[in-house]
Design an enzyme around this catalytic site. Structure first.
Site, mmCIF file in Angstrom:
data_model
loop_
_atom_site.group_PDB
_atom_site.id
_atom_site.type_symbol
_atom_site.label_atom_id
_atom_site.label_comp_id
_atom_site.label_asym_id
_atom_site.label_seq_id
_atom_site.Cartn_x
_atom_site.Cartn_y
_atom_site.Cartn_z
ATOM 1 N N LEU A 1 5.191 5.724 -3.159
ATOM 2 C CA LEU A 1 4.275 5.840 -4.393
ATOM 3 C C LEU A 1 5.099 5.644 -5.488
ATOM 4 O O LEU A 1 6.063 6.320 -5.716
ATOM 5 C CB LEU A 1 3.354 7.273 -4.263
ATOM 6 C CG LEU A 1 2.571 7.048 -2.890
ATOM 7 C CD1 LEU A 1 1.773 8.611 -3.125
ATOM 8 C CD2 LEU A 1 1.648 6.144 -2.767
ATOM 9 N N ASP A 2 4.544 5.262 -6.615
ATOM 10 C CA ASP A 2 5.011 5.183 -7.815
ATOM 11 C C ASP A 2 4.815 6.688 -8.658
ATOM 12 O O ASP A 2 4.245 7.399 -8.341
ATOM 13 C CB ASP A 2 4.639 4.049 -8.672
ATOM 14 C CG ASP A 2 3.340 4.023 -8.918
ATOM 15 O OD1 ASP A 2 2.599 4.889 -9.004
ATOM 16 O OD2 ASP A 2 2.681 2.967 -9.421
ATOM 17 N N THR A 3 5.254 6.778 -9.953
ATOM 18 C CA THR A 3 4.980 8.026 -10.641
ATOM 19 C C THR A 3 3.322 8.297 -10.988
ATOM 20 O O THR A 3 3.042 9.428 -11.238
ATOM 21 C CB THR A 3 5.776 7.914 -12.150
ATOM 22 O OG1 THR A 3 5.341 6.889 -12.662
ATOM 23 C CG2 THR A 3 7.071 8.169 -11.781
ATOM 24 N N GLN A 4 2.505 7.311 -10.978
ATOM 25 C CA GLN A 4 1.197 7.457 -11.324
ATOM 26 C C GLN A 4 0.451 7.828 -9.640
ATOM 27 O O GLN A 4 -0.839 7.941 -9.728
ATOM 28 C CB GLN A 4 0.445 6.212 -11.640
ATOM 29 C CG GLN A 4 0.648 5.979 -13.075
ATOM 30 C CD GLN A 4 2.199 5.295 -13.068
ATOM 31 O OE1 GLN A 4 2.492 4.516 -12.289
ATOM 32 N NE2 GLN A 4 2.774 5.467 -14.348
ATOM 33 N N HIS B 1 0.530 5.644 -7.051
ATOM 34 C CA HIS B 1 -0.087 4.495 -6.450
ATOM 35 C C HIS B 1 0.941 3.959 -5.791
ATOM 36 O O HIS B 1 2.148 4.199 -6.032
ATOM 37 C CB HIS B 1 -0.391 3.380 -7.604
ATOM 38 C CG HIS B 1 -1.273 3.899 -8.621
ATOM 39 N ND1 HIS B 1 -1.080 3.718 -10.020
ATOM 40 C CD2 HIS B 1 -2.552 4.164 -8.657
ATOM 41 C CE1 HIS B 1 -2.135 4.114 -10.635
ATOM 42 N NE2 HIS B 1 -3.134 4.551 -9.982
#
Length: 140
Positions: free
Chosen positions: A16-19, A21
């Site tokens: 996952l990315d920092t958001q 997602h």
């Protein structure tokens, strides 16, 4: 034409990315994984392919994102081989959530390269067909 080859993958937290997602690069990794799994299911391992001194070369990827994916989502990734005339072929792929919602699609143009001459070979479908134990998986 056969149904596209498919596998189910669970989105892992470290992807996952920092958001929160699924990182955009991981969508491409899922699709790459499915291409190799499709080849393997057809009876063409990486070692078998490379032993012929021929290897895959992706020339173009067009990816469209439709819905976000989050950790724990289960996704079905597909791989459909599209053959034509000449040195290149296409691979059409989708990533769908388990509920059927399209998250991403990828269209790739690829070919096979002679690893010694560093040139594309003229008929990739023929080369794959000679190696495949189950060519129907790749619509050969």
């Amino acid at each position: 034409m056969t149904e596209p080859f498919h596998l189910r993958i669970t989105v892992r937290g470290y992807e996952l990315d920092t958001q929160g997602h699924l990182n955009q690069a991981v969508y491409l990794q899922y699709c790459e994984h499915l291409r190799w799994e499709s080849l393997r299911a057809a009876g063409i391992s990486q070692a078998k392919l490379i032993s012929t001194r021929i290897g895959p070369a992706v020339l173009e990827n067009t990816m469209r994102f439709h819905r976000e994916l989050r950790g724990g989502d289960e996704v079905d990734v597909t791989c459909k081989w599209i053959w034509g005339e000449g040195k290149t072929f296409r691979v059409e792929q989708e990533i769908r959530r388990a509920d059927g919602v399209l998250a991403c699609d990828l269209s790739s143009v690829a070919g096979l390269i002679d690893l010694d001459k560093r040139k594309m070979i003229s008929n990739p479908a023929e080369h794959f067909a000679k190696l495949a134990d189950h060519p129907e998986i790749m619509d050969l």
